[in-house]
Design a protein around this motif. Structure first.
Motif, PDB file in Angstrom:
ATOM      1  N   GLN A 128      -2.959   3.118  -8.375  1.00 36.20           N
ATOM      2  CA  GLN A 128      -1.663   3.401  -8.001  1.00 36.20           C
ATOM      3  C   GLN A 128      -0.938   3.929  -9.155  1.00 36.20           C
ATOM      4  OE1 GLN A 128      -0.265   0.656  -5.312  1.00 36.20           O
ATOM      5  NE2 GLN A 128      -1.276   1.457  -3.544  1.00 36.20           N
ATOM      6  N   THR A 129      -1.362   3.503 -10.437  1.00 35.98           N
ATOM      7  CA  THR A 129      -0.413   3.609 -11.645  1.00 35.98           C
ATOM      8  C   THR A 129      -1.422   4.166 -12.836  1.00 35.98           C
ATOM      9  OG1 THR A 129      -0.849   1.432 -12.385  1.00 35.98           O
ATOM     10  CG2 THR A 129       0.867   1.669 -11.184  1.00 35.98           C
TER      11      THR A 129
ATOM     12  N   ARG B 235       0.772  -1.176  -0.028  1.00 32.42           N
ATOM     13  CA  ARG B 235       0.038   0.013  -0.025  1.00 32.42           C
ATOM     14  C   ARG B 235       1.083   1.398   0.060  1.00 32.42           C
ATOM     15  NH1 ARG B 235      -2.943  -3.070   4.004  1.00 32.42           N
ATOM     16  NH2 ARG B 235      -4.772  -4.265   3.197  1.00 32.42           N
TER      17      ARG B 235
ATOM     18  N   ASN C 223       3.669   3.519  -3.483  1.00 34.87           N
ATOM     19  CA  ASN C 223       3.618   5.000  -4.474  1.00 34.87           C
ATOM     20  C   ASN C 223       3.630   6.183  -3.382  1.00 34.87           C
ATOM     21  OD1 ASN C 223       3.442   3.806  -7.089  1.00 34.87           O
ATOM     22  ND2 ASN C 223       1.706   2.928  -6.536  1.00 34.87           N
ATOM     23  N   GLU C 224       3.903   5.818  -2.384  1.00 35.64           N
ATOM     24  CA  GLU C 224       3.813   6.947  -1.401  1.00 35.64           C
ATOM     25  C   GLU C 224       5.320   7.935  -1.549  1.00 35.64           C
ATOM     26  OE1 GLU C 224       3.528   9.729   0.984  1.00 35.64           O
ATOM     27  OE2 GLU C 224       2.099   8.146   1.527  1.00 35.64           O
TER      28      GLU C 224
END
Length: 276
Positions: A260-261, A149, A152-153
């Motif tokens: 996320q992408t 999770r 991509n932070e």
């Protein structure tokens, strides 16, 4: 009139870091709630403080919290301390603070040491924006899901870790987050304080040969902004498959990776079906 709950930050290793205000607050409190009374009594003895101690920790937070609240409502003042650092941060003290708020009891913070902030300051990584993640789960599935999770932070990430879990945590981070920069800060403010600034892959290799010792704070670099890091369909499939291996359902895994992408959800779903 209700009393006050004081959140008193204690030293994380060096007793010289305890503030005069912290000492004064412990001296004037009617009683002290401690994570481990055996640890706290050493601090009190060092500063010549003699106050009644009650136990408040992870395993008795419900019953002990109610007992402390009752005394506060009767007008007593309580100082809450942990074994080291700031109470209520990644700590059961947050429940007691919430309980006080719900019952009109004043809460005041007496600032002091915080291992996460100390580590962030010496990490050499961006400090303008960061996220505190605390301890990752000891459960492999839950730990890996949490890291997925965070793939991509973009903010710098701060974790706590115990020495016996460090190797598996670093291995999972390197696999899931990629070879990011990391600062491994151990034994902060203590005699053998050390900060190792390296990458996740190099940290895995380093601790493959060296036994981890002491408590660690890991400061991990954030992901590159999305516009600088395009994810291929093949990489998206690999991310979905890793989520599936961790127990996530296919649709949920595809939805998470697509979100996320910049990958199309339907294209990703079809590609995963072919790969399985």
């Amino acid at each position: 009139m209700a009393g006050t709950l004081y959140l008193v930050a204690t030293p994380i290793g060096n007793l010289g870091d305890f503030s005069p205000r912290g000492v004064e607050t412990l001296e004037k409190a009617d009683f002290i709630a401690a994570e481990d009374t055996r640890v706290s009594v050493k601090l009190l003895n060092h500063f010549g403080i003699k106050k009644p101690l009650v136990s408040y920790h992870e395993h008795n937070r419900a019953s002990a919290g109610q007992a402390i609240l009752a005394r506060l409502l009767e007008g007593e003042t309580c100082a809450l301390v942990t074994d080291a650092g700031t109470p209520a941060i990644s700590d059961p003290g947050e429940d007691l603070v919430r309980l006080c708020g719900e019952n009109g009891v004043a809460v005041e913070a007496i600032p002091g040491c915080c291992a996460a902030i100390c580590a962030l300051a010496v990490s050499g990584l961006p400090t303008g924006r960061f996220t505190f993640e605390g301890f990752l789960s000891a459960n492999k599935k839950e730990r890996r899901m949490a890291l997925m999770r965070l793939q991509n932070e973009e903010r710098t990430m701060v974790f706590h870790e115990a020495p016996h879990k460090l190797r598996v945590t670093l291995a999972d981070m390197a696999e899931i987050l990629g070879d990011r920069p990391v600062a491994l800060c151990r034994e902060l403010t203590k005699l053998h304080e050390q900060t190792l600034r390296t990458t996740l892959a190099q940290a895995v290799a380093f601790y493959g040969e060296k036994e981890p010792r002491g408590e660690y704070v890991l400061v991990v670099g954030g992901a590159q902004p999305a516009e600088e890091s395009s994810v291929t369909l093949e990489e998206g499939v690999r991310q979905v498959l890793r989520l599936r291996e961790s127990g996530m359902k296919m649709k949920e895994a595809v939805r998470m990776v697509a979100g996320q992408t910049d990958l199309n959800k339907n294209d990703l779903y079809e590609a995963v079906l072919k790969a399985e």
